[in-house]
Write an enzyme that holds these catalytic residues in place. Sequence first.
Site, PDB file in Angstrom:
ATOM      1  N   ASN A   8       0.869  -1.178   0.000  1.00 18.37           N
ATOM      2  CA  ASN A   8       0.000   0.000   0.000  1.00 18.37           C
ATOM      3  C   ASN A   8       0.903   1.223   0.000  1.00 18.37           C
ATOM      4  O   ASN A   8       1.522   1.541   1.014  1.00 18.37           O
ATOM      5  CB  ASN A   8      -0.883  -0.047   1.264  1.00 18.37           C
ATOM      6  N   LYS A  10       0.094   4.287  -0.262  1.00 22.06           N
ATOM      7  CA  LYS A  10      -0.532   5.487   0.333  1.00 22.06           C
ATOM      8  C   LYS A  10      -0.299   6.699  -0.593  1.00 22.06           C
ATOM      9  O   LYS A  10      -0.247   6.518  -1.801  1.00 22.06           O
ATOM     10  CB  LYS A  10      -0.005   5.709   1.752  1.00 22.06           C
ATOM     11  N   HIS A  94      -9.430   1.486   5.139  1.00 24.40           N
ATOM     12  CA  HIS A  94      -8.123   1.625   5.801  1.00 24.40           C
ATOM     13  C   HIS A  94      -8.287   2.596   6.980  1.00 24.40           C
ATOM     14  O   HIS A  94      -9.058   3.551   6.897  1.00 24.40           O
ATOM     15  CB  HIS A  94      -7.082   2.148   4.805  1.00 24.40           C
ATOM     16  N   GLU A  96      -6.581   4.972   7.963  1.00 25.22           N
ATOM     17  CA  GLU A  96      -6.336   6.385   7.628  1.00 25.22           C
ATOM     18  C   GLU A  96      -7.567   6.999   6.964  1.00 25.22           C
ATOM     19  O   GLU A  96      -7.853   8.186   7.137  1.00 25.22           O
ATOM     20  CB  GLU A  96      -5.084   6.500   6.744  1.00 25.22           C
ATOM     21  N   GLU A 164      -5.250  -4.573  10.919  1.00 26.32           N
ATOM     22  CA  GLU A 164      -4.156  -3.619  11.116  1.00 26.32           C
ATOM     23  C   GLU A 164      -4.387  -2.832  12.400  1.00 26.32           C
ATOM     24  O   GLU A 164      -5.166  -1.879  12.414  1.00 26.32           O
ATOM     25  CB  GLU A 164      -4.105  -2.631   9.944  1.00 26.32           C
ATOM     26  N   GLY A 170       2.887   2.340  10.689  1.00 31.17           N
ATOM     27  CA  GLY A 170       3.860   3.408  10.457  1.00 31.17           C
ATOM     28  C   GLY A 170       4.620   3.819  11.707  1.00 31.17           C
ATOM     29  O   GLY A 170       5.305   4.836  11.717  1.00 31.17           O
ATOM     30  N   SER A 209       3.677  -2.066  10.222  1.00 33.46           N
ATOM     31  CA  SER A 209       5.136  -2.159  10.366  1.00 33.46           C
ATOM     32  C   SER A 209       5.713  -3.523   9.988  1.00 33.46           C
ATOM     33  O   SER A 209       6.654  -4.012  10.620  1.00 33.46           O
ATOM     34  CB  SER A 209       5.567  -1.766  11.787  1.00 33.46           C
TER      35      SER A 209
HETATM   36  P1  PGA Z   1       3.063   0.349   7.518  1.00 32.48           P
HETATM   37  O1  PGA Z   1       1.578   0.590   6.949  1.00 32.48           O
HETATM   38  O2  PGA Z   1       3.536  -0.963   6.969  1.00 32.48           O
HETATM   39  O3  PGA Z   1       3.856   1.521   7.027  1.00 32.48           O
HETATM   40  O4  PGA Z   1       2.943   0.306   9.012  1.00 32.48           O
HETATM   41  C1  PGA Z   1       0.665  -0.470   6.833  1.00 32.48           C
HETATM   42  C2  PGA Z   1      -0.665   0.033   6.323  1.00 32.48           C
HETATM   43  O5  PGA Z   1      -1.130   1.082   6.773  1.00 32.48           O
HETATM   44  O6  PGA Z   1      -1.303  -0.608   5.458  1.00 32.48           O
END
Ligand code: PGA
Length: 249
Positions: A8, A10, A94, A96, A164, A170, A209
């Site tokens: 992803n 983003k 997601h 976010e 998640e 992140g 992560s």
């Molecule tokens: P990350 O993001 O691997 O940077 O923690 C995962 C995600 O939000 O899908």
Amino acid sequence: MQRLLAGNWKMNGLHAALAEIRALTRAFVKEHPPASLLICPPATLIAEAVAAAGGSPIAIGGQDCHALPSGAYTGNISAEMLRDAGATFVIVGHSERRHYHGETNLAVAAKAKAARRAGLTAILCVGENETDRDAGRALAVVTTQLKSSIPEDSTAADLVVAYEPVWAIGTGRNATSAQIGEMHEAVREALAARFGEAGRKIRILYGGSVKPENAKEILETPNVDGALIGGASLKASDFLAIVRACPVR
Ligand code: PGA
């Protein structure tokens, strides 16, 4: 079922980032990956990413879609448009999107329904925040999100679920194998209750992560059928290292 490793990107990636997809394509025309592969670049790059991934096993997906096929919704992109650009998957719900755009379970369910209408596989994201985890509510929050975000007419065949934990996205902080295993088992049982035996074949991804260093341990956890990878999917070398760390099923 085969695992799915999904990147992803983003809101990252200008035209030059297509070089990462070309590098992955070069690697996977020679090498048979141990999992299905997917990259979800920003919508502006989807069509070119599809071309760059041509001849390789890498699928391309969107990161979000509108619930309706078309209309006066300035700035939005429909599932049909993603499909038209060559996408075969779309991420919905997601954290976010839920956080910054106020998407409710109901809105997420409408997006998952749109994905199905357009012939895309929805990757439906769920996950608790740190307050919920600390209060011992993680399982309840996630199973409620799941029940309310899966559309009525959904079938097991067009659905992938991604767990998640928000506090692990992140941040460099991982959920432990025990935490992941406990949640994935609860998600599995919720899916089996909803879809019967077919619910046991829905892929449940872990995200938050995931990196080359921890991918193997995470992917070996029971009921972990792949990963949704943010930061470590931006560079072909990291994504490749995660794919190579993935145990064969
Ligand atoms: P990350 O993001 O691997 O940077 O923690 C995962 C995600 O939000 O899908």
